[in-house]
Design an enzyme around this catalytic site. Structure first.
Site, mmCIF file in Angstrom:
data_model
loop_
_atom_site.group_PDB
_atom_site.id
_atom_site.type_symbol
_atom_site.label_atom_id
_atom_site.label_comp_id
_atom_site.label_asym_id
_atom_site.label_seq_id
_atom_site.Cartn_x
_atom_site.Cartn_y
_atom_site.Cartn_z
ATOM 1 N N ASP A 50 33.598 34.426 35.355
ATOM 2 C CA ASP A 50 33.729 35.881 35.356
ATOM 3 C C ASP A 50 33.271 36.450 34.012
ATOM 4 O O ASP A 50 33.696 35.969 32.954
ATOM 5 C CB ASP A 50 35.210 36.230 35.622
ATOM 6 N N SER A 110 40.971 43.582 38.082
ATOM 7 C CA SER A 110 39.830 44.242 37.451
ATOM 8 C C SER A 110 40.263 45.580 36.838
ATOM 9 O O SER A 110 41.144 45.603 35.981
ATOM 10 C CB SER A 110 38.698 44.401 38.472
#
Length: 323
Positions: A266, A167
């Site tokens: 995602d 991330s």
């Protein structure tokens, strides 16, 4: 009678972070810190906490697999996720993940505890992570640093040094790899590879399945404004938009192999593919791979490291580190 200075929220990203008028910060989603452990009963992995730099304070949790002989193993310098403003190398979430990861990949992990926004706005995290990588590299010389770490000296293979992150940590990986392309590491150490797990990037224009309306209110956009409010170019600064006008060429990425990992559910999935395609088009000379898992959401392997799909991803990353 009302308090003359009531504690008010002066900035927030709802459910993630609140900043109050007295300077205090709440991070509701942060998982508890846990201590390191020698010979973890489930995995046999050992861990300890180390100080890399005092000013600024940069520390890390280092993990060593259970070794049957005195052997040299790859070194992964890892940058945790959390939007640059929460989570920790010392959190239960990452500690549990790395006990599992290290036992299956047979590598040393140096999980960096970098300074967080908003107390330390970007680029603090990039500076801290670069210092951590330099510190690791400096162990390859006979003149190790004053605060040398014996696990690195005895068991680290300095021909196989990697960086990785999930991330926001994947964004840090990009920025560190770009710096490694123009600035040498100590002792002639070369960065062999980089792992981008569900990396965070953004731009002033939506891509792929990102909504066209409300783009400026989307979480990736809001996070960047929150963690780096003074950055030139805003959301199109090359640190977060690697293909922005005037951005340095991705051909300068300072490593020999890259794996970009994405997950179909995602919201950052399309940005990971976008980055992979941009590297492919840039003329970068290394080995490039895209790994996608269907039916999974953001950083599933961090939240559920023993799940079937996490095991599959960790196995692939083990090959990436060792092949």
């Amino acid at each position: 009678m009302a308090s003359p200075n009531p504690k008010e929220i002066v900035a927030e990203i709802p459910t993630y972070i609140r900043v109050f008028s007295d300077g205090t910060v709440e991070r509701p989603r942060e998982t508890p810190f846990v201590p390191p452990s020698i010979d973890d009963p489930q995995t046999g992995v050992s861990s300890k906490d180390i100080v890399i730099s005092q000013n600024p304070l940069v520390s890390a949790r280092i993990y060593l697999p259970k070794l049957t002989t005195i052997n040299q193993v790859p070194i992964l310098v890892f940058f945790h996720g959390g939007g640059f403003f929460f989570e920790s190398a010392f959190s239960q979430l990452y500690h549990h993940h790395f006990n599992t990861f290290v036992s299956q990949t047979n590598c040393i992990v140096v999980s960096v505890e970098y300074r967080l926004a908003p107390e330390h706005p970007l680029p603090a995290c990039y500076l801290d992570c670069w210092e951590a990588l330099k510190w690791v590299a400096s162990h390859s010389s006979e003149n190790s640093p004053i605060n040398a770490e014996q696990w690195l000296i005895s068991h680290g293979n300095f021909q196989r040094v990697f960086i990785g992150g999930d991330s926001a940590g994947g964004n840090i990986v990009h920025n560190i790899a770009m710096r490694a392309g123009t600035e040498p590491l100590p002792c002639g150490v070369k960065l062999l590879g980089a792992i981008f797990a569900h990396p965070y990037f953004c731009s002033s224009y939506p891509i792929g399945s990102e909504p066209v309306t409300g783009h400026e209110q989307s979480l990736p956009y809001v996070v960047w404004d929150f963690v780096y409010p003074s950055v030139p170019g805003g959301i199109d600064n090359p640190m977060v938009n690697p293909v922005a006008p005037g951005a340095p060429s991705l051909a300068e990425l300072g490593c020999s192999k890259i794996i970009v990992c994405v997950a179909s559910e995602d919201k950052l999935r399309d940005r990971g593919v976008w980055y992979y395609e941009a590297v492919k088009k840039s003329g970068w000379k290394g080995d490039l791979e895209l790994f996608e898992e269907n039916g999974e959401d953001h950083v599933y392997h961090i939240f559920h490291p023993e799940s079937e799909n996490a095991t599959k991803l960790i196995k692939r990353l083990g090959l990436f580190l060792n092949e």
